[in-house]
Write a protein that holds these residues in place. Sequence first.
Motif, PDB file in Angstrom:
ATOM      1  N   ILE A  77       0.852  -1.190   0.000  1.00  0.00           N
ATOM      2  CA  ILE A  77       0.000   0.000   0.000  1.00  0.00           C
ATOM      3  C   ILE A  77       0.890   1.243   0.000  1.00  0.00           C
ATOM      4  O   ILE A  77       1.580   1.527   0.980  1.00  0.00           O
ATOM      5  CB  ILE A  77      -0.935   0.005   1.237  1.00  0.00           C
ATOM      6  CG1 ILE A  77      -1.827  -1.239   1.233  1.00  0.00           C
ATOM      7  CG2 ILE A  77      -1.777   1.278   1.280  1.00  0.00           C
ATOM      8  CD1 ILE A  77      -2.712  -1.392   0.007  1.00  0.00           C
ATOM      9  N   THR A  78       0.878   1.955  -1.124  1.00  0.00           N
ATOM     10  CA  THR A  78       1.769   3.110  -1.270  1.00  0.00           C
ATOM     11  C   THR A  78       1.003   4.423  -1.391  1.00  0.00           C
ATOM     12  O   THR A  78       1.578   5.501  -1.276  1.00  0.00           O
ATOM     13  CB  THR A  78       2.653   2.960  -2.526  1.00  0.00           C
ATOM     14  OG1 THR A  78       1.781   2.767  -3.653  1.00  0.00           O
ATOM     15  CG2 THR A  78       3.599   1.782  -2.403  1.00  0.00           C
ATOM     16  N   GLY A  79      -0.316   4.346  -1.624  1.00  0.00           N
ATOM     17  CA  GLY A  79      -1.088   5.566  -1.895  1.00  0.00           C
ATOM     18  C   GLY A  79      -1.770   6.154  -0.680  1.00  0.00           C
ATOM     19  O   GLY A  79      -2.584   7.066  -0.812  1.00  0.00           O
ATOM     20  N   GLY A  80      -1.463   5.634   0.501  1.00  0.00           N
ATOM     21  CA  GLY A  80      -2.106   6.107   1.723  1.00  0.00           C
ATOM     22  C   GLY A  80      -3.091   5.075   2.251  1.00  0.00           C
ATOM     23  O   GLY A  80      -3.445   4.111   1.562  1.00  0.00           O
ATOM     24  N   TYR A  81      -3.483   5.266   3.477  1.00  0.00           N
ATOM     25  CA  TYR A  81      -4.417   4.323   4.112  1.00  0.00           C
ATOM     26  C   TYR A  81      -5.139   5.027   5.252  1.00  0.00           C
ATOM     27  O   TYR A  81      -4.806   6.162   5.605  1.00  0.00           O
ATOM     28  CB  TYR A  81      -3.676   3.063   4.598  1.00  0.00           C
ATOM     29  CG  TYR A  81      -2.500   3.322   5.498  1.00  0.00           C
ATOM     30  CD1 TYR A  81      -1.213   3.449   4.975  1.00  0.00           C
ATOM     31  CD2 TYR A  81      -2.662   3.435   6.873  1.00  0.00           C
ATOM     32  CE1 TYR A  81      -0.113   3.677   5.793  1.00  0.00           C
ATOM     33  CE2 TYR A  81      -1.573   3.656   7.707  1.00  0.00           C
ATOM     34  CZ  TYR A  81      -0.303   3.776   7.163  1.00  0.00           C
ATOM     35  OH  TYR A  81       0.772   4.014   7.978  1.00  0.00           O
ATOM     36  N   ARG A  82      -6.150   4.350   5.767  1.00  0.00           N
ATOM     37  CA  ARG A  82      -6.983   4.936   6.822  1.00  0.00           C
ATOM     38  C   ARG A  82      -7.002   4.008   8.032  1.00  0.00           C
ATOM     39  O   ARG A  82      -7.102   2.789   7.874  1.00  0.00           O
ATOM     40  CB  ARG A  82      -8.407   5.136   6.286  1.00  0.00           C
ATOM     41  CG  ARG A  82      -9.381   5.717   7.291  1.00  0.00           C
ATOM     42  CD  ARG A  82     -10.675   6.137   6.614  1.00  0.00           C
ATOM     43  NE  ARG A  82     -10.456   7.301   5.752  1.00  0.00           N
ATOM     44  CZ  ARG A  82     -11.300   7.717   4.813  1.00  0.00           C
ATOM     45  NH1 ARG A  82     -12.425   7.055   4.597  1.00  0.00           N
ATOM     46  NH2 ARG A  82     -11.026   8.784   4.103  1.00  0.00           N
ATOM     47  N   MET A 108     -10.540   6.815  -0.936  1.00  0.00           N
ATOM     48  CA  MET A 108     -11.687   6.763  -0.038  1.00  0.00           C
ATOM     49  C   MET A 108     -12.266   8.152   0.168  1.00  0.00           C
ATOM     50  O   MET A 108     -11.540   9.104   0.415  1.00  0.00           O
ATOM     51  CB  MET A 108     -11.252   6.175   1.309  1.00  0.00           C
ATOM     52  CG  MET A 108     -10.900   4.699   1.219  1.00  0.00           C
ATOM     53  SD  MET A 108     -10.129   4.036   2.714  1.00  0.00           S
ATOM     54  CE  MET A 108      -8.398   4.388   2.394  1.00  0.00           C
ATOM     55  N   GLY A 109     -13.563   8.259   0.071  1.00  0.00           N
ATOM     56  CA  GLY A 109     -14.215   9.523   0.401  1.00  0.00           C
ATOM     57  C   GLY A 109     -14.215   9.723   1.903  1.00  0.00           C
ATOM     58  O   GLY A 109     -13.833   8.827   2.660  1.00  0.00           O
ATOM     59  N   TRP A 110     -14.647  10.888   2.330  1.00  0.00           N
ATOM     60  CA  TRP A 110     -14.630  11.130   3.766  1.00  0.00           C
ATOM     61  C   TRP A 110     -15.942  10.682   4.421  1.00  0.00           C
ATOM     62  O   TRP A 110     -16.779  11.457   4.844  1.00  0.00           O
ATOM     63  CB  TRP A 110     -14.320  12.598   4.069  1.00  0.00           C
ATOM     64  CG  TRP A 110     -14.198  12.882   5.546  1.00  0.00           C
ATOM     65  CD1 TRP A 110     -14.684  13.962   6.217  1.00  0.00           C
ATOM     66  CD2 TRP A 110     -13.542  12.074   6.545  1.00  0.00           C
ATOM     67  NE1 TRP A 110     -14.387  13.858   7.563  1.00  0.00           N
ATOM     68  CE2 TRP A 110     -13.694  12.711   7.791  1.00  0.00           C
ATOM     69  CE3 TRP A 110     -12.854  10.835   6.502  1.00  0.00           C
ATOM     70  CZ2 TRP A 110     -13.184  12.190   8.980  1.00  0.00           C
ATOM     71  CZ3 TRP A 110     -12.352  10.303   7.691  1.00  0.00           C
ATOM     72  CH2 TRP A 110     -12.516  10.990   8.905  1.00  0.00           C
TER      73      TRP A 110
END
Length: 114
Positions: A77-82, A108-110
Motif C-alpha cells: 500500500i503506497t497511496g495512503g491508508y486509513r 476513499m471519500g470522507w
Amino acid sequence: MSDCIFCKIIGGEIPSTKVYEDDKCLAFRDLDPKAPTHILVIPKEHIQSVDAVTLENSGVVAHIFTVIPGIMRELGITGGYRVITNIGADAGQTVPHLHFHVLGGKEMGWSPAG
Ligand code: AMP
Ligand code: ZN
C-alpha cells in the motif's frame, strides 16, 4: 476473555489470515473487507475499546501505531491508508476487543469506510 472472538483468534481457536504478529499484537485480514486491503490490528491483551485504555495499558496502543506503517508497506500500500476504531454501540463496534481497522488500496471519500 474466554468468550471473545478476537481472544480466540489470538489463541488459535478461530482461524484467521494473519499478516503480522509479535509478542504484543496481531494483524489479520477482516472477514468482510471494505477496501481492497482491510486488516484489523489488535492487542494480544484483552482491552474492550479505546474507552478502556489507561496509562497502564496504553503502551500496546503506541506499539500498534509503530507497526502499522511497516505492515502496510509490506502489503504494497503506497497511496495512503486509513485507520479507524469504533467505540461502543453508536459507533457500530460489534467485537468488544480493541481493534484498529486499517484500510487501503483505493481512494476513499470522507465517510468512515469510504
Ligand atoms: P467493529 O464493527 O468495528 O467491531 O469491527 C469488527 C470487525 O471484525 C468487522 O469488520 C468484521 O468483519 C470483523 N470480523 C468479525 N469476525 C471476524 C473474524 N473471525 N475474522 C476476521 N474478521 C472478523
Ligand atoms: Zn478479547
